[in-house]
Motif scaffolding. Structure first.
Motif, PDB file in Angstrom:
ATOM      1  N   THR A  68      41.641  86.063  59.081  1.00 39.89           N
ATOM      2  CA  THR A  68      42.135  85.636  57.974  1.00 39.89           C
ATOM      3  C   THR A  68      43.437  85.332  57.920  1.00 39.89           C
ATOM      4  N   MET A  74      50.888  74.933  49.411  1.00 39.57           N
ATOM      5  CA  MET A  74      49.481  75.631  49.560  1.00 39.57           C
ATOM      6  C   MET A  74      49.061  76.069  50.700  1.00 39.57           C
ATOM      7  N   THR A  82      50.718  77.972  52.944  1.00 35.32           N
ATOM      8  CA  THR A  82      51.666  79.008  53.219  1.00 35.32           C
ATOM      9  C   THR A  82      51.105  80.228  52.937  1.00 35.32           C
TER      10      THR A  82
END
Ligand code: SAH
Length: 254
Positions: A115, A220, A222
């Protein structure tokens, strides 16, 4: 024949971050479903059908993939990062819970991926060395008041905080507001890491402090890590600093 639906995490970037399990699942699927840019990361395979959709239609995509698998096919849905983190695995579970009985009989596999929070943390050093949490700043699926309450609780509880979905064209002011909110609990010198497009073209890492953290440093793609009162920055001559949170916590939050 019972169908199979694999929900596959592609990791944060290029295929160096793909697990062997994910590769095996991708190569054995008869059909792939996903948000266009994620599907584009998977090389085309002869005979494998592809169904690309927009990023706002998670439920519809999950239902279409489940209906396809229920015909007896081996189907896969691809997700960026990990499919269980603000992503498709929960959307699939939601559709199964609300959907026809036959969907409960399917072979469902969730295939983990790295992730964004972990990828960004690794670039910065060890900011997640002690207790941490993850909060999505997106208001698409919850009210802003809930986000504010969680920011207050996390910061006052001494957690390092990973912020997903920090900003978008439709949500330009929320990130500035979130930093101001965190500033009520945290010192101006609290380390903040901005990791953009980690593992992909355009990767950028910015290490700063809460008083200098602003929404102009994020987009978006980041992920932001805001330190706890224990988190610190080790400056190094000629090398990037290391951000880390010690394994032991002395501070007891009020
Ligand atoms: N399932 C994904 C998260 C989806 S939410 C995962 O596990 O990573 C989308 C948000 O994830 C983005 O707004 C951004 O905050 C973060 N993100 C995804 N990929 C990223 C990357 N390569 N670098 C930095 N942040 C990323």
């Amino acid at each position: 024949m019972s169908g199979r639906l694999a929900i596959i995490g592609l990791g944060p970037g290029d295929d160096r971050y793909l697990t062997r399990e994910a590769e095996e699942e991708l190569s054995s699927a008869e059909a792939l479903y996903g948000y266009g840019p994620y599907l584009d990361r998977v090389p085309p395979r002869e005979g494998q059908a592809r169904f690309s959709s927009g990023n706002r239609v998670e439920g519809a995509r999950a239902a279409a993939a489940l209906a396809h698998a229920a015909q007896g096919a081996r189907v896969a849905i691809v997700s960026g990062g990990d499919p269980g983190v603000f992503a498709m695995a929960a959307a699939v579970c939601g559709e199964i819970e609300a959907g026809p009985e036959a969907w409960r009989a399917l072979d469902i596999a969730v295939v983990p991926g790295i992730t964004a929070m972990l990828a960004v943390a690794a670039r910065a050093g060890a900011p997640l060395g002690h207790d941490f949490c993850a909060i999505s700043l997106s208001e698409n699926l919850k009210p802003w008041e809930a986000i504010v309450r969680r920011l207050d609780a996390a910061a006052s509880g001494g957690f390092v905080i990973a912020l997903y979905n920090p900003i978008s064209q439709a949500r330009p002011w929320q990130l500035g507001e979130a930093f101001a909110r965190l500033g009520r609990h945290l010192a101006p010198s609290t380390p903040v890491v901005f990791g953009r497009a980690v593992g992909r073209v355009g990767e950028a890492l910015t290490i700063t402090t809460l008083d200098c953290a602003g929404e102009e440093k994020a987009d978006m793609a980041t992920l932001i890590i805001v330190g706890s009162p224990e988190t610190r920055i080790i400056a190094r001559d000629g090398r990037a600093p290391l951000v880390y949170t010690p394994r032991e916590a002395a501070e007891v939050p009020a």
